[in-house]
Design an enzyme around this catalytic site. Structure first.
Site, mmCIF file in Angstrom:
data_model
loop_
_atom_site.group_PDB
_atom_site.id
_atom_site.type_symbol
_atom_site.label_atom_id
_atom_site.label_comp_id
_atom_site.label_asym_id
_atom_site.label_seq_id
_atom_site.Cartn_x
_atom_site.Cartn_y
_atom_site.Cartn_z
ATOM 1 N N GLY A 108 0.926 -1.129 0.501
ATOM 2 C CA GLY A 108 -0.400 0.170 0.308
ATOM 3 C C GLY A 108 0.667 1.436 0.166
ATOM 4 N N ARG A 150 0.864 -4.771 -5.918
ATOM 5 C CA ARG A 150 1.617 -6.527 -5.160
ATOM 6 C C ARG A 150 1.644 -7.545 -5.870
ATOM 7 N NH1 ARG A 150 -0.769 -6.690 0.272
ATOM 8 N NH2 ARG A 150 -1.809 -4.955 0.644
ATOM 9 N N ASP A 179 4.945 -4.328 6.045
ATOM 10 C CA ASP A 179 5.352 -6.304 6.023
ATOM 11 C C ASP A 179 5.209 -7.315 5.364
ATOM 12 O OD1 ASP A 179 2.709 -6.070 6.499
ATOM 13 O OD2 ASP A 179 2.196 -7.025 8.232
ATOM 14 N N THR A 183 4.113 2.889 5.335
ATOM 15 C CA THR A 183 2.854 2.624 5.937
ATOM 16 C C THR A 183 2.362 3.303 7.308
ATOM 17 O OG1 THR A 183 1.233 1.246 7.123
ATOM 18 C CG2 THR A 183 4.034 0.728 7.699
ATOM 19 N N ILE A 184 1.345 3.674 6.503
ATOM 20 C CA ILE A 184 0.165 5.102 7.447
ATOM 21 C C ILE A 184 -0.347 4.202 8.447
ATOM 22 C CG2 ILE A 184 -0.468 5.961 5.210
ATOM 23 C CD1 ILE A 184 -3.092 4.764 5.472
ATOM 24 N N ASP A 185 -0.283 2.744 8.987
ATOM 25 C CA ASP A 185 -0.546 1.704 9.715
ATOM 26 C C ASP A 185 0.315 2.253 10.797
ATOM 27 O OD1 ASP A 185 -2.783 1.513 8.549
ATOM 28 O OD2 ASP A 185 -1.910 -0.759 8.024
ATOM 29 N N ASP A 196 2.344 0.056 11.596
ATOM 30 C CA ASP A 196 2.784 -0.504 12.450
ATOM 31 C C ASP A 196 3.904 -2.026 12.233
ATOM 32 O OD1 ASP A 196 2.484 -1.420 9.899
ATOM 33 O OD2 ASP A 196 0.742 -3.387 10.583
ATOM 34 N N ARG A 234 -5.436 -2.247 9.595
ATOM 35 C CA ARG A 234 -6.564 -3.299 9.459
ATOM 36 C C ARG A 234 -6.407 -4.292 10.883
ATOM 37 N NH1 ARG A 234 -8.934 -4.923 5.225
ATOM 38 N NH2 ARG A 234 -8.134 -3.189 4.714
ATOM 39 N N ARG A 286 -4.932 7.810 2.689
ATOM 40 C CA ARG A 286 -3.507 7.022 1.930
ATOM 41 C C ARG A 286 -2.915 8.444 1.201
ATOM 42 N NH1 ARG A 286 -1.991 2.771 2.649
ATOM 43 N NH2 ARG A 286 -3.646 0.795 3.216
#
Lengths: 327, 327, 327, 327
Positions: free
Chosen positions: C14, C75, C106, C129-131, C133, C175, C258
């Site tokens: 992403g 992807r 990841d 990554t915006i997450d 994580d 997520r 995003r």
């Protein structure tokens, strides 16, 4: 019946947000009508240097939201000479460019007017100037974005002015016209607006400040750079002398007013006018600027667009509005 | 000759950015004309609850830049009953409020129309709706801000769409009107726009996608929530079935479209119309909405404003423009 | 002593705002160290397709402020196979690319980990990554921009919520992690935040709403998409049943999170990490992600970055802070 | 064991975005701990005038997103005198205010340091300054917003610079510190940054421009107002003399850097530190500023915070980064 097969497009003079949206529309409309379209770099300079690039749909992908102009812009003294224009004309013929769309303001149109008549060459202009000082269109491309930029900047200044109980004098662009100052001044809730068209001098400004509401924490005065009162610093000195207890600050917004993503209105206006320019050329129109007046597309001879008369845009009713709203 | 001494002001229905600027203008114009001005909270509900607050210049300081409405808004079923309106009228008389300015959309004006005629009570309306679906004004307060919000949001979506070569279906507000979709769709450079007024269904959309330029990395389709094609999710399902290889994503922009700082244009429009509403009441006007058409102030009877006919605003020329620009 | 002469760079997974700033930094740092640098299009897919472009200083001019990624991302299932990776390796060798910088999250690092060990090929990762994580960096590139996007969107929602006395449930991305929800929830002054890490279910949420301050006009509840309470719509249904008098609305912010121009912090972080990645490769580092912890550059083995354990980032102290601030 | 029952809160010195978020956090944390909380208007001036207002949860509703400070701020010479401080102390005792939270910068803390020791009065400081020039915290409240404001403004300038092939000298705030210039300069991709800490003078700047890449269309040089090279105008004159062919423009960003909605990071930081200040007072801490270093809450004696030593914040590594990125 038109024999135009290849349209050249250029941006000239000071840049304004939405010029890219206009370029995109000219390119897409040309393709729609099965015409070639050629980009000219750096305004009239590119005509003289034959600095041309072929353009297609992909050339203008993803530019509608970009400030500035992908074709670049410049001032060009050579184009003011007969020799310069002859060279430009020769280059256009050699590259088989049949018509021009020029995006810019009064300087751009002055050159286009001479060139199109001199060589009987089809030229249509698009109004692209943050100053909005052209006759023949309610709004020029870039004006709406510029006043939003001013409003967003002065909103920030209001935050700090209000926290400190300060008076700010904010200078905005507009060398010959107070149009940016007028609309943005209303938009920020300015306590006063000094513009060339209104002939409000420092004495009257002082009078208003002395007689106005006393419970206002902050005050914002918007000054057009071209105002005869003399720009933000001169006004500031006069006020400091008269009101030594006021905490007076000055801010000159400067070139941030020229850039940034265009507003939705500027994108739509640029898109509509860009298509109209191409279709105007196909209908045989030349030596005119395409504008929008009362929602309608209007073509105005170049010579009439550059009179700098904003009498219709800055009416007494607008000035009265400013006075009422500052109560 | 007017005998109005105290103007009540309220906001009703869905809120829109610029309502506060309009409230401010009504208050300032009332003060300018030496009138009292009274805020009514939560729309017609406040009339029925006699939820009134006196307002002065300071009440509206520093609100021109705020989204929402400081007077709050609500739906009010009671005002649809004769008893409810009689109670509202009694409350107004008891508080010596002589006239009303109501800011809202068609529901607001429907109520105002009945009320003003029923009690011969002076009421002027200001168009405040992001949908812009009122006859009698080129633009309603809030519309320009909403389309800028959509454009800024979809610019972000374009970034990610372009990075992934994706097709996005973006649903924007507009239950009965495609005006938000039309302008913002042009503004973002949408590949297609689905609106109730245009009757472009999914089959035609599929046709356009099949025959359009193949070298586009990303595609954005704007769908008005009221479009008969059925909203973003229904359109998305149909496209996924037809184009299994497309990477299709859906985004429903939702309530961010109602809020935010008003654009400069919305602030100026709200300011101008707010002053005109007060001065219209003083000139004896009632049962009308004040709008701006072709730069002029125009008063239109409430009953004519709410016809939902946008024929003048969404013309075939606009739809053709979308088609040309997506080349 | 390094023998690296040509660094390949790609973005994968992403996209996140700031990836372009990172690409720019990798290119400029490579030039600074007299290395060649090669862009790989569409992530690992470009390795397999040998979709390479040479890059120089001009390739990355004026991209620091752009959302998305000029190298595109995708992807790539083929890269999960041995055959795919062998093809990728062959293509790199043939193009004389000696090392890779991969920007992503990841999934990207899982692939990079396998590839770098399988072929003993130098690879360094940048966290994009915006997450946020990932273990091994306080902040991933894009996170700060994403939470500012959420905050700006919810500020708009607050305007309309406050005008209508409404409760909004706003779903944000994340997520597997509540990090976007946590910070942006504090930033918007949310009345409650539902995140996977906190195990606050709907019953506790209802309890808090029942016992909280009653004089709040509007309420905003932020829900991470991955929360086990079930997403905004499920939470909304439960609250509507319990509080039939509440005016409850739901907004799913979606993909606007995003995109957009990166924040200053994301640009600075991306710039710093991009340079560190190139210099890490030159020092012989491989199979690691470069991050920033407590202001220092830190290299963490890929295998340790992808554990999804945010224990250090979402501590009980943060959750207590949310509770206190909603008083 | 603490006997604090009523916490006074004030903002002092130059305002910074996020001060309102800090006020909100102090109020909410006080309520959480069953304390009274009293707002002091206009900084130390309000202590001397006993200009106090009781605050509750509603007082700080919907301010987290507002620039400026609802408590206002001012400079106060009287507080520098013993008599002034004695009066302030008397006023606090009479209003039963037991402790103070002061939000501001070095001037604020200098006063707080004297006052808290003089009267053994509990005072904790929160770092609120866009300059970020305090020891004891990685970031001061307002800094992140200010650098984002600069970045957004200079992005607009880049648009027009790029269209005209211009060199812009942009002056940003920072009288004693180049921290705003450093980070925002990296963020905008500046070709050079002139800051007091780096001792890069005009000759070296000229050298870099002469030896740098020649294919750059536009150049942006960021100058801190406090740089010994002399501010944007002085630098501009020197460059114009050396490079008469360059099209050089100057922009002084000014007070827009102080206002605006705080960024998410500033809101979170202000919220966290505000709670920590209240809890610090309850734990008996005094004469200290609460900051955040390496993600941890840290208390630093006032006397150590105001040394203006940014040695840790502007390291040679950062300066090298600027050089590499301008390749």
């Amino acid at each position: 019946m038109s024999t135009i097969k290849n349209i050249g497009i250029l941006t000239s003079g000071g840049d304004s947000p939405g010029m890219n949206a206009a370029i995109r529309a000219v390119v897409r409309a040309s393709l729609y009508h099965n015409l070639k379209v050629t980009g000219v770099l750096r305004g009239y300079e590119g005509l003289i240097q034959a600095d041309f690039i072929p353009m297609d749909g992909k050339s203008v992908a993803n530019i509608i939201q970009r400030g500035g102009t992908i074709l670049k812009t410049a001032r060009c003294d050579t184009f003011r000479t007969k020799e310069g224009r002859e060279l430009a004309h020769k280059n256009l013929l050699e590259s088989e460019i049949d018509a021009l769309v020029v995006i810019g303001g009064d300087g751009t149109f002055t050159g286009a007017d001479v060139f199109s008549r001199e060589f009987n060459f089809p030229v249509i202009g698009l109004p692209g100037t943050i100053d909005n000082d052209l006759v023949g269109t309610d709004f020029a491309i870039g004006y709406d974005t510029a006043i939003n930029t001013v409003v967003n900047a002065v909103d920030k200044i209001r935050d700090t002015a209000e926290s400190h109980d300060r008076l700010f004098i904010v200078e905005v662009m507009g060398r010959d016209s107070g149009l940016i100052a007028l609309r943005s001044g209303i938009g920020v809730g300015a306590e006063a607006i000094l513009i060339p068209e209104a002939k409000v001098g420092v004495p009257e400004l002082i009078h208003r400040l002395e007689t106005g509401r006393k419970d206002k924490a902050s005050k914002i005065i918007i000054v057009a750079e071209g105002d005869e009162a003399g720009g933000a610093y001169v006004v500031g000195e006069a006020l400091k002398e008269k009101f030594p207890k006021y905490d007076i600050r000055i801010s000159v917004l400067g070139h941030i007013q020229r850039g940034g993503k265009p507003s939705c209105m500027d994108r739509v206006l640029a898109s509509r006018l860009g298509v109209a320019a191409v279709e105007g050329l196909l209908e045989g129109k030349t030596d005119v600027m395409v504008g929008q007046i009362n929602k309608e597309i209007v073509f105005t001879p170049f010579s009439q667009t550059i009179k700098h008369i904003d009498a219709e845009k800055i009416t007494p009713a607008w000035l009265r509005l400013v006075e009422i709203l500052s109560m």
